[in-house]
Design a protein around this motif. Structure first.
Motif, short mmCIF file in Angstrom:
data_model
loop_
_atom_site.label_atom_id
_atom_site.label_comp_id
_atom_site.label_asym_id
_atom_site.label_seq_id
_atom_site.Cartn_x
_atom_site.Cartn_y
_atom_site.Cartn_z
N ARG A 411 18.46 3.95 -19.10
CA ARG A 411 18.90 3.16 -17.95
C ARG A 411 18.29 3.70 -16.65
O ARG A 411 17.77 2.95 -15.83
N GLU A 412 18.33 5.02 -16.51
CA GLU A 412 17.78 5.62 -15.28
C GLU A 412 16.28 5.33 -15.18
O GLU A 412 15.75 5.02 -14.12
N HIS A 413 15.63 5.44 -16.33
CA HIS A 413 14.19 5.20 -16.38
C HIS A 413 13.89 3.74 -16.01
O HIS A 413 12.93 3.44 -15.29
N PHE A 414 14.73 2.85 -16.52
CA PHE A 414 14.56 1.42 -16.25
C PHE A 414 14.62 1.16 -14.74
O PHE A 414 13.77 0.46 -14.18
N ILE A 415 15.60 1.76 -14.07
CA ILE A 415 15.76 1.52 -12.63
C ILE A 415 14.58 2.08 -11.85
O ILE A 415 14.10 1.46 -10.90
N SER A 416 14.05 3.23 -12.29
CA SER A 416 12.97 3.83 -11.52
C SER A 416 11.58 3.29 -11.90
O SER A 416 10.62 3.56 -11.21
N HIS A 417 11.49 2.56 -13.02
CA HIS A 417 10.17 2.04 -13.45
C HIS A 417 10.30 0.57 -13.83
O HIS A 417 9.93 0.17 -14.94
N LEU A 418 10.81 -0.23 -12.91
CA LEU A 418 11.14 -1.62 -13.25
C LEU A 418 10.04 -2.39 -13.97
O LEU A 418 10.31 -3.12 -14.93
N ASN A 419 8.80 -2.23 -13.52
CA ASN A 419 7.73 -3.05 -14.10
C ASN A 419 7.13 -2.50 -15.38
O ASN A 419 6.40 -3.20 -16.07
N THR A 424 6.79 3.16 -20.81
CA THR A 424 6.65 4.54 -20.33
C THR A 424 7.82 5.43 -20.72
O THR A 424 7.78 6.63 -20.49
N PHE A 425 8.85 4.85 -21.33
CA PHE A 425 10.03 5.66 -21.67
C PHE A 425 9.74 6.51 -22.91
O PHE A 425 9.24 6.03 -23.90
N VAL A 426 10.08 7.78 -22.80
CA VAL A 426 10.02 8.64 -24.00
C VAL A 426 11.36 9.32 -24.15
O VAL A 426 12.04 9.61 -23.16
N ILE A 427 11.74 9.59 -25.38
CA ILE A 427 13.06 10.21 -25.62
C ILE A 427 13.01 11.69 -25.28
O ILE A 427 12.07 12.38 -25.67
#
Ligand code: FAD
Length: 427
Positions: A411-419, A424-427
């Motif tokens: 969720r945090e990643h989504f907010i900071s990397h909207l496009n 770009t998300f890695v666990i």
């Protein structure tokens, strides 16, 4: 209706729907040695995850109750909005399987194949009756439920219990309270009827909403549209052009629309648009339950329901899976609800008394009122895990802390990397 169930009873249970929730519920009921019949109105499993290129053409807003209904609301480009580890079940994970699209946020086809495999592997497929739409459920003989299946010759069968898993992403909720919307003479569509961007080529489109569909669809349309104007009631948004886009703007909520196509936003800006696209969510809809009279839908509150699952008056013989929504671990929550129902129907978990369940329901309503949360959010759990933790502890199948971390990080990643968050998300 008597609620005493002995742990040796094998009940005759009907499950309505063979989407994610129906498949999970059937598996848990079979594990508890119940006799299960899943009624599925279509000819395959997967529900929402069965992409259908058809749309409800005559009525883009889904307002006509007699229209020919298309079940799924998936759009062609849809990728999951949760990472793979959050799209599996406790003992059957998507993380460790791949069907040709191994991305962390796979396309919708991957989820469908996963669900089909699940249905086959656990023998659920054998208890499904396809092309069988449930059109009525009625109380019978004090403690039975009669299920009526439509289509030509209406048939009726009597069951000890019914679990409702009919999905809740098919009946559009439309923003019909926008000042001037009755005068608007141009096109309006709900995201339920959005599939591909092409029909929006060279158009000026206003997209209402702030959820995953609004964000995805606006970006999809921006590839071909002249202009895309996103409008949201959320206090989190700021009116501005969106980073990385020449033709997309974020606005505050719509102040008023006019018959000539003008749309005025709260920040004062005015544009002329061709289409309003409502990405404003869905309504719960249980047309087949009318005759039971025990569960009502009021402004998207389904009630009374104990912990979103059991109507106190008929518990545990009538139950619902999948009404509550948690943005973090949806599939696991459905699985826990399914386990709870199966254990309650086996007499292995007892429920509080009818009065105690009702008190709990009203306590929830009262807390919502005190916190000024509108009724329509009754089943929204946001990013809270308390409910899932409670269910997990109750049925003996807790959700790992690691999954909660992944959910929070995603969720945090989504907010900071909207496009670019999915890539770009890695666990
Ligand atoms: P459904 O999948 O809708 O299945 C209901 C089934 O019941 C259908 O097969 C239908 O044909 C059948 N049915 C309905 N009425 C009857 C009847 N009267 N008689 C017989 N059969 C009937 N969740 C996630 O976890 N991750 C995501 O990324 C995600 N993305 C989504 C994107 C979109 C656009 C949408 C709309 C939803 C998304 N969801 C996502 C939520 C998704 O709805 C759930 O994951 C899940 O599919 C819900 O399963 P369900 O069984 O409750 O309903």
């Amino acid at each position: 209706m008597t609620m005493t169930i002995s742990s040796t009873d094998s009940l005759n249970v009907a499950v309505i729907g063979a989407g994610t929730c129906g498949l999970l519920t059937a598996r848990e009921l079979l594990r508890q040695n119940h006799r299960v019949t899943v009624f599925e109105k279509s000819d395959r499993v997967g529900g929402t995850w069965v992409y259908d290129s058809q749309i409800e053409v005559d009525d883009g807003l889904g307002l006509d109750p007699n229209r020919s209904v298309v079940h799924s609301s998936l759009y062609s480009s849809l990728r999951t909005n949760l990472p793979r580890p959050l799209m599996g079940f406790s003992d059957y994970s998507l993380e460790h399987r791949s069907y040709g699209d191994s991305r962390m946020f796979p396309g919708h086809e991957e989820v469908l194949k996963f669900l089909e495999d699940f249905a086959n592997e656990f023998g659920v497929i054998e208890v499904i009756r396809f092309k069988s739409e449930v059109v009525g459920v009625e109380l019978r003989d004090g403690n039975k439920l009669a299920v009526e299946v439509g289509g030509g010759t209406a048939e009726e069968e009597v069951f000890d219990a019914v679990v409702v898993c009919n999905g809740h992403h098919t009946q559009p909720r439309v923003a019909n309270d926008i000042p001037g919307i009755q005068e608007w003479s141009r096109k309006q569509v709900h995201s339920h009827n959005y599939r591909v961007p092409e029909p929006y080529r060279d158009q000026v489109v206003v997209v209402i909403g702030n959820g995953p569909s609004a964000l995805d669809i606006s970006r999809d349309i921006a590839t071909v549209a002249k202009e895309v104007h996103l409008s949201s009631r959320s206090s989190d948004v700021k009116a501005s052009r969106l980073d990385g886009y020449e033709n997309m703007w974020q606005h505050l909520e719509i102040n008023r629309v006019f018959g000539d196509g003008r749309v005025v936003f709260q920040e004062g800006l005015s544009i002329e648009a061709d289409i309003i696209l409502h990405c404003t969510g869905y309504k719960y809809h249980f047309p087949f339950l009318r005759k039971t009279g025990v569960v009502h839908v009021d402004d998207n509150r389904v009630g009374p329901l104990y912990k979103h699952v059991f109507p106190p008056q008929l518990a545990p013989r009538l139950a619902f899976v999948g009404l509550s929504y948690n943005q973090g671990v949806l599939f696991r929550m459905f699985e826990l609800q399914a386990k709870w129902i199966a254990l309650a129907l086996s007499g292995k978990i007892s429920l509080p008394s009818q009065d105690e369940m009702l008190i709990d329901v009203h306590k929830h309503y009262q807390e919502m009122e005190e916190n000024e949360i509108p009724k329509r959010y009754t089943h929204s759990l946001n990013f809270q895990f308390e409910y899932v933790e409670w269910l997990g502890a109750h049925v003996g199948c807790e959700v790992d802390d690691q999954l909660k971390h992944i959910s929070k990080n995603a969720r945090e990643h989504f907010i900071s990397h909207l496009n670019s968050s999915r890539d770009t998300f890695v666990i």
